[in-house]
Structures are given as structure tokens and as C-alpha cells.
Design a protein around this motif. Structure first.
Motif, mmCIF file in Angstrom:
data_model
loop_
_atom_site.group_PDB
_atom_site.id
_atom_site.type_symbol
_atom_site.label_atom_id
_atom_site.label_comp_id
_atom_site.label_asym_id
_atom_site.label_seq_id
_atom_site.Cartn_x
_atom_site.Cartn_y
_atom_site.Cartn_z
ATOM 1 N N ARG A 172 -4.254 -9.127 1.973
ATOM 2 C CA ARG A 172 -4.925 -8.075 1.181
ATOM 3 C C ARG A 172 -6.279 -7.708 1.752
ATOM 4 O O ARG A 172 -6.770 -6.603 1.515
ATOM 5 N N PHE A 196 -3.540 -3.245 5.205
ATOM 6 C CA PHE A 196 -2.636 -3.790 4.177
ATOM 7 C C PHE A 196 -1.864 -2.696 3.447
ATOM 8 O O PHE A 196 -0.649 -2.790 3.271
ATOM 9 N N LYS A 197 -2.561 -1.626 3.059
ATOM 10 C CA LYS A 197 -1.887 -0.596 2.244
ATOM 11 C C LYS A 197 -0.778 0.113 3.012
ATOM 12 O O LYS A 197 0.168 0.634 2.423
ATOM 13 N N ALA A 254 2.494 -4.643 1.114
ATOM 14 C CA ALA A 254 1.769 -4.161 -0.068
ATOM 15 C C ALA A 254 2.723 -3.872 -1.221
ATOM 16 O O ALA A 254 2.300 -3.803 -2.376
ATOM 17 N N ARG A 255 4.009 -3.705 -0.920
ATOM 18 C CA ARG A 255 4.982 -3.388 -1.974
ATOM 19 C C ARG A 255 5.787 -4.615 -2.411
ATOM 20 O O ARG A 255 6.685 -4.509 -3.241
#
Ligand SMILES: [Zn+2]
Length: 317
Positions: free
Chosen positions: A202, A207-208, A213-214
């Protein structure tokens, strides 16, 4: 003490407590309960004592025939007193102030051995598992944290305060790393363990963008799966972790001169990925002029703690 008398064996993790009746290498009966670790170790021991009669009945033994109670615990245990010197962050906080052997004697009336969980796991592997008939062994357990343990010339390594060998996860693996929960810098455990993994993922700038991230549960199974599907962040985390575990293992080999290294813990469900990487690194980097250290997976799995702590009674006849 007769080795074949049954032992009441408990593997107290921070989340779950496993309780079993063990005779030799056989788990005769077992049960599991929530650790409820915030309520403390004394409360857990009282629940264990209440479970014991039913578990003995299930195992087909009388409670009177039990030769002892073994407790595997995730902390540093003073070998001569059974005093618990450290506890996992936020779990069983009061255990350091509890005279656990005295309370167990009162509740169960049994001789007691309390043992660090990694030391218990290695005792089990040496008696019944991957390290049978080996005189000098190191073990590394990859899980919530990184556990380690060593047996040298047939003698379990303990030290004055029970720290020797079992702090292998807190040997420095990265001089540029973060401060670990233990206070040291860049420990193997703070670089690559199940508690550290989500924090690292994170905090990463990408990360996104990552499929991680999911993920509902951000664990190593998710990382290995995403890495196999070419997710760049997962590949980075996987490769970093494999290097950290490899470095930690070479440190243990250099420190304790084993003939064999046993690798256990929940992350080893992905052993097909981990073991070849460790073996390659050890073959290339460990200084063992006599030959090669064998790197083997642990055999006892979920039962290692209970079988291991029960096996301590075999060592102390
Ligand atoms: Zn540390």
C-alpha cells in the motif's frame, strides 16, 4: 517419563488455539478455538483446561494418564523457568506478568513445557518430520512473522534467555529498510512477512495501478498469483521477498552450520515458487566448503506446533 504416555499439547497462535492429545508421533484427537488473545493468556489457559476432559475422551485416554502439558507460544521463552519474555504485538499482552507454569499446574496438575513456536516446530520436524536423524538443523518458518530455530550437534539451541537461534527473522536483511516492530532496522521479517506485506504494497506509488489493490486479502498467495499474471508490483514484491528469505537463510546457515535447512510456515503453501529460489541462492552464496546444505520443506504442516511441543517430553526423559 515413559515416552508413550499421552501429552496434552497446545499450539497457541495469536488468532487460533489448537489443542491436541499426542502420543509419540500420533495426534489422537484435536480441537481448535478462537485465541481471544485480547482477553489474555490466563483466560485462554482456563478455557483449555475446561476442554481437556472432552478431548481426552475423544482420544480414548484418561486425563490421569497424561504425562504433561506442552504449550507452543509465539514469543521468547526463558528456557529454565518457562517465563514468557515477549508476546506478539497486541496479543496476550498480560502473558509477561503471568506465572504460566504455576497456573497450568493449578489448572491441570501436569508437568509443563512452554516453548517458542519456531523451536517447537523444529523439535517436531526433527523427531517426526523432514529432519529425522539429522544432528544439526536450522528451520525458518515463513508466516505472519519469520520464525527461526537451530539444533546443533543434536542439542536445541536456546541461550541464556531463550533468544538464541529463534530471532533469525530479526537478523538485518536490508540496511536501508524500515524499523521493525522489534526495534531493529530492516529485519527480514519487516522486509518480507505476512504482516509486513500489505504495508509495503500500500505504501508503493504504483499500488493503485496494481491488481493487488483489488484483492480482498493481500497475502503472499495473492502476490504470487498476480506476479504469475505479469503484474509489475506483484513481481517486485515477490522478487524482493524471495531475496530477503534467501539472505536470511544464508545468515542462518553461516551462523549455525547445519546439514539441512527446513522451511515451514503458511507462506510455504507456495513452496513450489519459494524452494527453488532458496536452493539457487544457497547453492550460489552460502559458504559451505564441505558441500551443500539440503533445503527441504517442512512435513508436519498444521500439526507441527502440537507434535513438536509434545516431542519435548521425549527429549527430557
Ligand atoms: Zn525485527
Amino acid at each position: 517419563m515413559t515416552p508413550l504416555k499421552p501429552i496434552l499439547a497446545c499450539d497457541a497462535g495469536g488468532t487460533r488455539i489448537k489443542l491436541g492429545v499426542v502420543r509419540g508421533a500420533r495426534l489422537l484427537a484435536q480441537t481448535e478455538m478462537d485465541a481471544e488473545s485480547k482477553k489474555g493468556l490466563a483466560a485462554a489457559l482456563k478455557r483449555i483446561a475446561r476442554e481437556a476432559p472432552a478431548l481426552c475422551r475423544k482420544a480414548g485416554v484418561t486425563q490421569k494418564s497424561l504425562a504433561g502439558f506442552g504449550l507452543s507460544f509465539p514469543g521468547v521463552i526463558e528456557p529454565h523457568t518457562g517465563k514468557i519474555l515477549s508476546t506478539p504485538a497486541g496479543k496476550f499482552d498480560n502473558a509477561k506478568h503471568l506465572d504460566a507454569p504455576k497456573l497450568i499446574a493449578k489448572l491441570l496438575g501436569l508437568p509443563t513445557r512452554i516453548c517458542n513456536d519456531a523451536n517447537a516446530a523444529l523439535a517436531g520436524e526433527r523427531h517426526f518430520g523432514a529432519a529425522r536423524h539429522c544432528r544439526s538443523v536450522v528451520m525458518m518458518t515463513l508466516g505472519t512473522g519469520i520464525g527461526a530455530s537451530a539444533i546443533i550437534d543434536g542439542v536445541p539451541l536456546r541461550g541464556q534467555h531463550g533468544q538464541a537461534g529463534c530471532l533469525g527473522g530479526h537478523l538485518t536483511a536490508n540496511l536501508d529498510g524500515k524499523i521493525c516492530a522489534c526495534g531493529n532496522l530492516g529485519c527480514a521479517e519487516s522486509e518480507a512477512s505476512t504482516w509486513a506485506l500489505p504495508l509495503q504494497a500500500r505504501a508503493h506509488p504504483d499500488f493503485k495501478k496494481s491488481r493487488l489493490a483489488r484483492e480482498k486479502v493481500l497475502d503472499y498467495a495473492a502476490v504470487f498469483h498476480a506476479a504469475a499474471n505479469a503484474d509489475p508490483l506483484a513481481i517486485e514484491l515477490r522478487d524482493h521477498s524471495l531475496r530477503v528469505w534467501s539472505v536470511a537463510l544464508v545468515n542462518l546457515i553461516h551462523a549455525y552450520d547445519p546439514e539441512i535447512a527446513v522451511i515451514g510456515g503458511g507462506i510455504m503453501r507456495s513452496g513450489k515458487i519459494i524452494l527453488p529460489a532458496l536452493r539457487r541462492y544457497v547453492a550460489k552464496n552460502a559458504w559451505t566448503p564441505w558441500g551443500k546444505v539440503k533445503v527441504k520443506p517442512a512435513k508436519l504442516g498444521n500439526h507441527a506446533g502440537m507434535l513438536g511441543v509434545a516431542s519435548l517430553f521425549l527429549e527430557e526423559k
